[in-house]
Enzyme design. Structure first.
Site, PDB file in Angstrom:
ATOM      1  N   HIS A   1     -70.403  14.486 -18.010  1.00 19.75           N
ATOM      2  CA  HIS A   1     -71.709  14.463 -18.698  1.00 19.75           C
ATOM      3  C   HIS A   1     -72.874  14.774 -17.750  1.00 19.75           C
ATOM      4  CE1 HIS A   1     -72.204  10.277 -17.330  1.00 19.75           C
ATOM      5  NE2 HIS A   1     -73.476  10.376 -17.651  1.00 19.75           N
TER       6      HIS A   1
ATOM      7  N   LYS B   1     -76.839  17.124 -18.091  1.00 18.99           N
ATOM      8  CA  LYS B   1     -78.191  16.606 -17.820  1.00 18.99           C
ATOM      9  C   LYS B   1     -79.117  17.758 -17.438  1.00 18.99           C
ATOM     10  CE  LYS B   1     -76.738  12.056 -16.206  1.00 18.99           C
ATOM     11  NZ  LYS B   1     -77.517  10.838 -16.291  1.00 18.99           N
TER      12      LYS B   1
ATOM     13  N   GLU C   1     -76.319   2.407  -9.094  1.00 21.58           N
ATOM     14  CA  GLU C   1     -76.534   1.742 -10.381  1.00 21.58           C
ATOM     15  C   GLU C   1     -76.775   0.269 -10.130  1.00 21.58           C
ATOM     16  OE1 GLU C   1     -73.961   3.399 -13.776  1.00 21.58           O
ATOM     17  OE2 GLU C   1     -72.681   3.499 -12.010  1.00 21.58           O
TER      18      GLU C   1
ATOM     19  N   ASP D   1     -64.132   7.261 -10.687  1.00 21.20           N
ATOM     20  CA  ASP D   1     -65.099   7.145 -11.785  1.00 21.20           C
ATOM     21  C   ASP D   1     -66.262   8.114 -11.619  1.00 21.20           C
ATOM     22  OD1 ASP D   1     -66.113   5.977 -14.160  1.00 21.20           O
ATOM     23  OD2 ASP D   1     -67.464   4.693 -12.989  1.00 21.20           O
TER      24      ASP D   1
ATOM     25  N   HIS E   1     -68.936  13.444 -11.024  1.00 25.23           N
ATOM     26  CA  HIS E   1     -70.396  13.621 -11.047  1.00 25.23           C
ATOM     27  C   HIS E   1     -70.961  14.045  -9.686  1.00 25.23           C
ATOM     28  CE1 HIS E   1     -69.829  11.808 -14.830  1.00 25.23           C
ATOM     29  NE2 HIS E   1     -70.110  10.555 -14.543  1.00 25.23           N
TER      30      HIS E   1
HETATM   31  C1  BG6 Z   1     -69.907   7.371 -16.232  1.00 22.94           C
HETATM   32  C2  BG6 Z   1     -69.177   6.299 -15.469  1.00 22.94           C
HETATM   33  O1  BG6 Z   1     -69.197   8.584 -16.154  1.00 22.94           O
HETATM   34  O2  BG6 Z   1     -71.210   7.534 -15.699  1.00 22.94           O
HETATM   35  C3  BG6 Z   1     -69.956   5.005 -15.497  1.00 22.94           C
HETATM   36  O3  BG6 Z   1     -67.883   6.101 -16.041  1.00 22.94           O
HETATM   37  C4  BG6 Z   1     -71.374   5.211 -15.051  1.00 22.94           C
HETATM   38  O4  BG6 Z   1     -69.319   4.020 -14.691  1.00 22.94           O
HETATM   39  C5  BG6 Z   1     -72.011   6.383 -15.805  1.00 22.94           C
HETATM   40  O5  BG6 Z   1     -72.095   4.023 -15.285  1.00 22.94           O
HETATM   41  C6  BG6 Z   1     -73.383   6.702 -15.270  1.00 22.94           C
HETATM   42  O6  BG6 Z   1     -73.991   7.669 -16.064  1.00 22.94           O
HETATM   43  P1  BG6 Z   1     -75.573   7.836 -16.098  1.00 22.94           P
HETATM   44  O7  BG6 Z   1     -75.790   8.996 -17.006  1.00 22.94           O
HETATM   45  O8  BG6 Z   1     -76.107   6.552 -16.620  1.00 22.94           O
HETATM   46  O9  BG6 Z   1     -76.002   8.095 -14.679  1.00 22.94           O
END
Ligand code: BG6
Length: 467
Positions: A176, A180, A214, A233, A238
């Site tokens: 995802h 963004k 986070e 994860d 990412h």
């Molecule tokens: C997800 C992870 O892919 O991304 C999560 O599994 C994480 O652990 C999340 O919290 C963070 O996404 P974002 O968009 O809030 O940075």
């Protein structure tokens, strides 16, 4: 290996596996609402789930999920959307579930469905093969959520299984972060501003840091997270995707294939992480979370040094770190430039100019900050930091959320923001040493920046605290 990833026909139905699950609730129904609200969602939505729910209970569930995520959601949008939802209820291993699904798709005259797998990854092969058992693999494409595999070997096997029923161009792998706007801006910002290109290399760049921090802990996802950890994860996907956008050569055109080819080259030139420059951490209290083993060695934090052995980047350290339970929620890339010659400023023991920084903020307050030097008022030729900063929401207006954009792309058949097979495999190759030789997990307190051991990999540098 197929390397083409061409545009696919527009979808005529959306099938959501895991329709009563957590991802659908938090991300997919709100995204569907937004697509409906903008008039983009034109297809029937069919949920598939094992839960023994009536159509009405399912619609109410989707309704509540939308209201929770978007409290001011318009009833005039929600109502027609949820009324169009159908639920196919049944066990994924029961052949009847699949004939019922095919009947529903026949009823809608669907020939090009999007099959969205918002289900545990262990179920992907079962679902893909079951779709094939009723001929639905020739009537659409699949969207698979991350994590894609658990390591290089399982990713290779999963690709092989999926390819036995779907060709590569009809497999859309979600990351995802690629949805963004702020992440995609890395590509546009780099290649639309010609002042950057001459300095975007080992001659001028001293180091690159990527932080994804986070504040939250595992928040009720303990049993999932304890089988995964920060490397799988977020680092493998990412963070490495962000690194590729910062590191890659300009794609020769907007076509998905060109973009993916350039990313693939970055990963091909990236050395596997050296276990000696990898530090894992675990926040104090993690083992008390529901679903987490009392003696868990799973990391909630990881810091590592990456190396890209290319003409552009050889010798430049790329420091990445990510974790939960940290001091702030932020995702940032900081590009640090080399210091200028100092003689001009070498007066009376005054400070020499600090290094320039370009800081890309990719999280909620996305934007970019250039930290430059300007003259300190007074008689001396001293300089000090000044920031030139832009907040993208203020400058450009609000942008669409990642899942909304990705669902829209999946329905439209555009593969550009999805991860290609070879790239996923390469990213696993890069992180594989972190899985083979993980080393100890160092405890850290919630609200900190992770274990102090993470400084060790910096070789005298320091971590930039997110702005
Ligand atoms: C997800 C992870 O892919 O991304 C999560 O599994 C994480 O652990 C999340 O919290 C963070 O996404 P974002 O968009 O809030 O940075």
């Amino acid at each position: 290996m197929s390397s083409t990833h061409s545009h696919q026909p527009t979808a005529d139905a959306l099938v959501l596996f895991g329709a009563t699950g957590d991802l659908a609730k938090r991300k997919l129904y709100p995204a569907l609402y937004r697509l409906e609200h903008s008039g983009t969602l034109k297809v029937p939505v069919i949920g598939v789930a094992r839960s023994d729910w009536s159509d009405d209970a399912f619609r109410e569930h989707a309704h509540d999920a939308i209201i929770t995520a978007i409290p001011d959601a318009a009833a005039t949008t929600i109502e027609p959307l949820v009324r169009r939802l159908d639920l196919v209820q049944g066990d994924y291993t029961d052949p009847e579930t699949w004939t019922s699904l095919r009947d529903v798709l026949d009823k809608h005259h669907s020939k090009q469905a999007v099959f969205y797998m918002a289900i545990p990854p262990t179920m992907f092969p079962t679902v893909a093969e079951a779709l094939a058992s009723v001929g639905l693999n020739s009537r659409g494409r699949i969207v698979v959520e991350k994590p894609f595999g658990r390591d290089l070997q399982s990713a290779l096997e999963l690709n092989e299984t999926l390819h036995s029923v779907f060709p590569e161009e009809r497999i859309f792998r979600i990351d995802h972060y690629l949805g963004k706007e702020s992440v995609e801006d890395l590509l546009v910002f780099r290649f639309s501003n010609s002042l950057l290109e001459p300095v975007w290399n080992r001659n001028y760049v001293r180091s690159v840091q990527i932080t994804m921090s986070e504040r939250i802990g595992v928040e009720g996802r303990g049993s999932f997270y304890d089988g995964v950890g920060a490397v799988r994860d977020v680092l493998q996907n990412h963070l490495l995707q962000v690194a590729a956008l910062v590191a890659m050569e300009p794609p020769v055109g907007p076509d998905a294939r060109f973009l993916q080819d350039e990313k693939a080259k970055v990963f091909a030139a990236m050395r596997p992480i050296d276990a000696a420059t990898l530090v894992r951490g675990q926040y104090v209290g993690y083992r008390d979370e529901a679903g987490v083993a009392q003696d868990s060695q799973v990391e909630t934090f990881v810091a590592a040094r990456l190396e890209i052995d290319s003409w552009r980047w050889a010798g430049v350290p790329w420091y990445v770190r990510c974790g939960k339970g940290l001091a702030a929620s932020a995702t940032e890339v900081v590009v640090q430039f080399r210091e200028p010659p100092a003689l001009l400023f070498d007066e009376a023991g005054g400070p020499t100019p600090n290094r320039n920084l370009i800081r890309f903020r990719l999280g909620s307050n996305d934007g970019v900050t250039f930290t430059l030097q300007a003259k300190t008022p007074g008689q001396h030729l001293d300089s000090q930091d000044v920031d030139i900063s832009v907040d993208f929401a203020a400058a450009l207006g609000e942008r669409r959320e990642a899942y909304e954009r990705l669902l829209d792309d999946a329905l439209a058949g555009s593969p550009r923001r999805f991860a290609r097979e070879d790239i996923v495999e390469q990213t696993w190759r890069v992180v594989q040493p972190a899985l083979n030789e993980p080393g100890p997990v160092h405890p850290y307190f919630r609200g900190s920046w992770g274990p102090a051991e993470a400084d060790r990999i910096l070789g005298g540098d320091h971590w930039f605290t997110p702005a």
